[in-house]
Every structure is written in C-alpha cells, then in structure tokens.
Enzyme design. Structure first.
Site, mmCIF file in Angstrom:
data_model
loop_
_atom_site.group_PDB
_atom_site.id
_atom_site.type_symbol
_atom_site.label_atom_id
_atom_site.label_comp_id
_atom_site.label_asym_id
_atom_site.label_seq_id
_atom_site.Cartn_x
_atom_site.Cartn_y
_atom_site.Cartn_z
ATOM 1 N N PRO A 114 0.788 -1.236 0.000
ATOM 2 C CA PRO A 114 0.000 0.000 0.000
ATOM 3 C C PRO A 114 0.822 1.288 0.000
ATOM 4 O O PRO A 114 0.247 2.375 0.010
ATOM 5 C CB PRO A 114 -0.796 -0.117 1.300
ATOM 6 C CG PRO A 114 0.124 -0.856 2.221
ATOM 7 C CD PRO A 114 0.850 -1.853 1.355
ATOM 8 N N GLY A 115 2.161 1.181 0.032
ATOM 9 C CA GLY A 115 2.972 2.378 -0.096
ATOM 10 C C GLY A 115 3.957 2.625 1.033
ATOM 11 O O GLY A 115 4.620 3.660 1.047
ATOM 12 N N GLY A 116 4.078 1.687 1.965
ATOM 13 C CA GLY A 116 4.987 1.889 3.090
ATOM 14 C C GLY A 116 6.427 2.114 2.669
ATOM 15 O O GLY A 116 7.126 2.962 3.217
ATOM 16 N N ASP A 180 9.886 -5.726 -2.409
ATOM 17 C CA ASP A 180 9.314 -6.272 -1.180
ATOM 18 C C ASP A 180 8.357 -7.364 -1.643
ATOM 19 O O ASP A 180 7.187 -7.121 -1.902
ATOM 20 C CB ASP A 180 8.600 -5.184 -0.379
ATOM 21 C CG ASP A 180 8.121 -5.690 0.964
ATOM 22 O OD1 ASP A 180 8.865 -6.454 1.601
ATOM 23 O OD2 ASP A 180 6.999 -5.339 1.374
ATOM 24 N N CYS A 233 8.813 -10.733 4.400
ATOM 25 C CA CYS A 233 8.455 -10.779 5.818
ATOM 26 C C CYS A 233 8.228 -12.238 6.208
ATOM 27 O O CYS A 233 7.222 -12.589 6.818
ATOM 28 C CB CYS A 233 7.238 -9.911 6.119
ATOM 29 S SG CYS A 233 5.758 -10.327 5.182
#
Length: 461
Positions: A114-116, A180, A233
C-alpha cells in the site's frame, strides 16, 4: 498458539530448540506500533517539537518511532492528513531505509502497495528523479496512489502491471530497485494470526516461484552499477537465501553488499543454500524475539560496474499553456518547468523528467496531477496541495491543530474565516495546519468553500 507442525519443524531446524522456544514465547508480548516521519515535508527534529504524543526512537531507523497503539490513534490527527508521517510496523521500515536512494535517482518499487516503502523512497528523492511504483492489483494500486499523493510525492509513475511486462519499457533504466516480494508471511504470524491460515493455503513453495520470476525480471530493469534490495516478511530459506542464490546463478554480475548494521540484526545463513556462499552472511534476518519488530529478511545487491546515469535536469522546450493555468501558476512561488506540463483532455499533469514512452502500459498516474481546466478557470488538485509547501503559495489559511475548523475542513464543511482574511482577495486558498498543507478551498465573502477531496475526508469513529 497453534502453529502448523511443518512450520514448527522448519523453524526448530533453523533456530535450534532453545532459541525456537524464545521465539514462540514472544507471541505473548505486545505488538509494536510504529510511525515514520515524512522527511520530504518535515525534519525529524521539527516533528519531535510538535509530536502530539510520547514517541520512542526505532534505533536502527533514522526517522522511525514507536508509539503506544493502545493509547493513541495517530491516524485520527490532522498531522496524519497533512502527510507528516506514515504508520508502519518498525521492521517493515528497514528495506526502504537500507536502499541508498539519492535525489535524482530513477527508482522502481516493484510490489509497492500500500505504499509503506514507496513513500519513503519518494521522500528520499526530494522531488528529483522519478519513482515508479508498481502493483499488479489495480485496487491496491489505488491505495498506493493515495498514500503517495498524501506524502506530497509528485515525481511518480503509479503502474499496475505484471513486472515482466515492464521489462521492455525499462530495460537497464533504473538506478535503484526495491522488491518487497509477495511471501508466505511467516514473520507476521505474531502480529496477525490470520496469516497462519493463509500460510496453510499457500506456503513457501508457492511464493518461491513468484519471487524467482520477479527478481530475474527486475534484474533486467536495473542499470549496470545500480543497486537492488530484496526483502520478505518470512523466515523460509526457500524464499530468502535460496532466492538470492537463484538470482546470482541467473545473473552472476550481481554481488551481495554489506548494509548498515544493528545489534539486533542476525546474519543471513549460507548453510541453508546449496552453494553455501559465505557472502550470504551479508544479508539480514530480523527475528521478533531478538529485537522490537516483526520478522523480515533483507538483501542488498549491486549489479556489476557501470557509469552512474542520472536524469538530465536541463529544461526542454517551453510550451504555451492556457491563460487560466498561467494565472494560477503566478500565485505559486515555485519555478515550474513549463516544458514538463502535459495536458490530457481537461487534466493537467507535471511530468517527471526522462521517462520513456509508456504506450501500452496500464498506469493510474503519470506525474503530478496539478488540476483540471474548466470553462475559463483552473481548479487545482488535492495532489498539488499536498505537493506544495506553505511558502510556495501566495494565499494561505493557516490554522492551528487545536482550531475546531481543521476537523470541519477535513470533513468537507464550509468554513467561516472572517477572522483570518484581512483582504478582499477572492480565489483559491491553500489550507494548512500549523504550516503544513491539507488542501484547497475557494474564498468568497470571507467564507471558504471546501474543496477537500471527498474520498479523503475525515470519518468519525
């Protein structure tokens, strides 16, 4: 905590029985909440002077802080709507922090929603160069676009494509790439128990194939001498060290680089790979029982050697622009390069420099949406308001965070601003909170007609 038996066996083999118990014990600890300061809008030092709640530094992130998520709600403060910070789990701040982006770079965030990560990469660019933020899901890409606009990042391409389709358009184009990668999410089990069920449906083997495809596609879009950061992650060696080993087999010109360390970081594990390359110790594993964050894996690589290529900052041919747009720009104390203004239909965009022809690519945004041309008038956009600084626009309505009109403005209400407007100047005003823009309003008879974007408005609890 009921963890899948296969996962328990693999983690015990990875950590050893004693350390695995420390890992499972940490599931009973409180989760960690974090926010990351938007250094494109405010310095860390200045933010700490106005921060409404107690903060504790994330020691390995320069602009990262912990907050007590059980007591405060940073997403319900006007500073959030001013784009002064992004709410992000502390370990998830690490990838964008460790990719050495410089102003003027061409940067790609391959799986950006979402843009982190993308918001931090964009902040590092300081308005120079270009950030291409891509996500295959168009619905997720819409959320990504909102977060980038909220952060005031205008030198963007927001794309929604399978990464392989981007290769012909961007072959050896980017200076820096961040991946990511979609993963099995083992590092998030403690934070979000629903991830366990998702892991049982799609485990490491499923995601490993996707990751290998993405890293090899991204490798083709990185210029010689450029840098690529890969992160997940999850804990699975198949998705982490073995994915990096695969990339090095396919593209031997890549080398693993050292990253800035931290006491809580754990070295990568060459022993879980076929070649057992000791350079894999330069990669980083983050375990939630060894530091105050969730699980992550990070690897920084460099592609061969080459001459650094930066975007030419020289101006192109000056374009004639409509009078109504020219009149509006006269109110802005910023030197917009008119050669970069592009008008498509009614919409006006300010384009990044040096981007290729993107015909055939599915995108949500190219450049900064400045506004729309209506009948003999120009209406500035929400994105432009967030991209401007207070000192860059002539007509300002600056409210303190304690003024009840701030929340009323964010809810879309008309405001009485007679006490703030000494002149009879009418027109577009930039509404700010403590000096930081929130959006535009149109003044008439000392009443401000609200132009805050409906989809962004404050929602009462």
């Amino acid at each position: 905590m009921n963890l899948p038996k296969t996962f328990e066996e693999e983690m015990t083999a990875l950590l050893g029985a004693e350390d695995y118990k420390r890992y499972t014990d940490c599931f009973e600890e409180r989760r960690h909440y974090g926010l990351r300061v938007n250094t494109a809008k405010i310095s860390v030092e200045e933010f700490l002077k106005i921060a409404p709640w107690p903060l504790e530094r994330v020691p390995w992130i320069r602009n990262g802080f912990y907050y007590d998520g059980d007591k405060v709600q940073p997403a319900k403060h006007p500073y959030y709507f001013a784009g002064l910070y992004y709410l992000q789990e502390p370990s998830a701040m690490t990838p964008a922090d460790r990719l050495p982006v410089e102003p003027g770079d061409r940067v790609l965030d391959v799986c950006a929603a979402p843009g982190g990560k993308a918001t931090e990469l964009g902040a590092k660019l300081q308005g120079k160069g270009v950030l291409a933020a891509n996500d295959l899901s168009s619905s997720r890409a819409k959320g990504l676009l909102k977060n980038l606009e909220l952060f005031g990042i205008g030198n963007v391409l927001v794309l929604s494509e399978e990464p392989g389709k981007l290769v012909p358009y961007f072959r050896e184009y980017f200076d820096k790439i961040l991946i990511d990668a979609p993963c099995s999410g083992e590092g998030m089990f403690r934070k979000d128990r629903k991830m366990i069920r998702a892991w049982e449906e799609h485990g490491p083997e499923y995601f490993s194939k996707i990751q290998r495809s993405i890293v090899t596609q991204a490798a083709q879009m990185l210029r010689p001498g450029g840098m690529l950061l890969y992160s997940t992650c999850t804990f699975s060696p198949l998705e982490n060290e073995q994915t990096i080993e695969y990339l090095l087999e396919q593209y031997p010109e890549f080398e693993i680089c050292e990253m800035e360390g931290y006491d809580g970081f754990s070295a990568g594990m060459p022993e879980v790979t076929a070649q057992k390359d000791e350079n894999l110790k330069k990669t980083v594993r983050i375990f939630p029982h060894r530091m105050k964050g969730e699980g992550h894996f990070i690897a920084l690589l460099k592609k061969g050697e080459g001459i650094s290529v930066h975007i030419d900052s020289g101006k192109g041919k000056t374009k004639r622009i409509p009078q109504e747009l020219e009149e509006f720009l006269a109110l802005a104390a910023r030197d917009f390069d008119l050669s970069r203004i592009e008008i498509r239909g009614e919409k006006v965009y300010y384009m990044p420099e040096g981007i290729p022809d993107l015909k055939g690519v599915r995108f949500l945004r190219t450049g900064l949406l400045m506004g729309e041309l209506k009948k003999k008038r120009f209406e500035p956009s929400q994105a432009l308001a967030m991209n401007l600084k207070k000192e860059e626009y002539r007509y300002i309505l600056d409210l303190p965070a304690s003024d009840e009109r701030v929340i009323r403005y964010l809810k879309g209400e008309t405001l009485d601003v007679e006490d703030l407007v000494s002149s009879k100047e009418k027109g577009w005003y930039l509404v700010c909170v403590d000096g930081y823009p929130l959006g535009f309003g149109k003044l008439g008879n000392q009443t401000l007609k609200n132009k805050y974007l409906p989809g962004w408005r404050w929602q009462s609890l």
